[in-house]
Design an enzyme around this catalytic site. Sequence first.
Site, PDB file in Angstrom:
ATOM      1  N   SER A  95       0.828  -1.204   0.000  1.00  0.00           N
ATOM      2  CA  SER A  95       0.000   0.000   0.000  1.00  0.00           C
ATOM      3  C   SER A  95       0.870   1.264   0.000  1.00  0.00           C
ATOM      4  O   SER A  95       1.656   1.476  -0.916  1.00  0.00           O
ATOM      5  CB  SER A  95      -0.959  -0.045   1.193  1.00  0.00           C
ATOM      6  OG  SER A  95      -1.963   0.938   1.079  1.00  0.00           O
ATOM      7  N   ASP A 224      -9.854  -5.216  -4.158  1.00  0.00           N
ATOM      8  CA  ASP A 224      -9.261  -4.215  -3.277  1.00  0.00           C
ATOM      9  C   ASP A 224     -10.158  -2.973  -3.272  1.00  0.00           C
ATOM     10  O   ASP A 224     -10.289  -2.294  -4.286  1.00  0.00           O
ATOM     11  CB  ASP A 224      -7.864  -3.866  -3.772  1.00  0.00           C
ATOM     12  CG  ASP A 224      -7.065  -3.022  -2.791  1.00  0.00           C
ATOM     13  OD1 ASP A 224      -7.665  -2.159  -2.116  1.00  0.00           O
ATOM     14  OD2 ASP A 224      -5.845  -3.213  -2.713  1.00  0.00           O
ATOM     15  N   HIS A 253      -7.669  -5.552   0.186  1.00  0.00           N
ATOM     16  CA  HIS A 253      -6.442  -4.767   0.326  1.00  0.00           C
ATOM     17  C   HIS A 253      -5.490  -5.433   1.320  1.00  0.00           C
ATOM     18  O   HIS A 253      -4.291  -5.548   1.050  1.00  0.00           O
ATOM     19  CB  HIS A 253      -6.807  -3.356   0.794  1.00  0.00           C
ATOM     20  CG  HIS A 253      -5.668  -2.397   0.758  1.00  0.00           C
ATOM     21  ND1 HIS A 253      -5.020  -2.042  -0.408  1.00  0.00           N
ATOM     22  CD2 HIS A 253      -5.056  -1.691   1.756  1.00  0.00           C
ATOM     23  CE1 HIS A 253      -4.067  -1.164  -0.140  1.00  0.00           C
ATOM     24  NE2 HIS A 253      -4.060  -0.946   1.159  1.00  0.00           N
TER      25      HIS A 253
END
Length: 273
Positions: A95, A224, A253
């Site tokens: 991320s 996600d 995610h």
Amino acid sequence: MTYVTAKDGTEIYYKDWGSGPAVTFSHGWPLNADAWDGQLLFLAQNGFRVVAHDRRGHGRSGQASAGNDMDGYADDLAAVIEALDLNDVTLVGHSTGGGEVTRYIGRHGTGRVAKAVLISAVPPIMVQSPDNPEGLPLQVFDELRTNLFNDRSQFYQDLAQMFYGANRSGAKVSKGILDQFWLWSMQSGLKNAYESIKAFSETDFRADLAKFDVPTLVMHGEDDQIVPVKDSARKTAQLVANAQEIYYPGAPHGMTATLQDQINDDLLAFLRS
């Protein structure tokens, strides 16, 4: 506890386990290095030296007033790598951490780097703009900032549901996984977490990705809800020469937790390749 001092004096906490080829881990927002423990222990048990740090303003690192941007994050990663004299290292980022890894390569090069892994990562750029019309409107990130400021504790509890896909029908996400997300998030400074939203959403990584010249693995969940796959991983893979891609149907995610064993196996295979 182990710390490296960044160039502006901020203390950066890190953990350093195992021995063998070095792998660094850069975590997602607004968590800390503990979010990687499932990968760290696995790889340490399989012959690797694993290093993970808490981003400035997060976890056990200093809550610096400045440097809460991708340049600052990349320089902190560089400080850890240089202090531990790591060479031929594989950089792994999830991320926001994927942005950190990308900016590190763009800013510091690949002299110490053997490979790179971007997991559910924010590059090339998240926010919508004239030359990125598929991105998310700025309003989305403004709402994140408003909700974070107004009631960060509840905001983090709500965000955990989307982060791990617990809001999807049939999802099997333990209360423990959701609780630990809240716990780690609450350890971040409000100013640091607030400013990090701009860093991960508005930073343009396209020029950084063009500088990748090491084997790169792109991994992303196809469901996600935080960093949509079509606007991130699939574009990144087009910008990095010969990037390998693995997409996980229905994965959220936070798949490093929900698909821990599969992610670990795929990481290990890439590291050994």
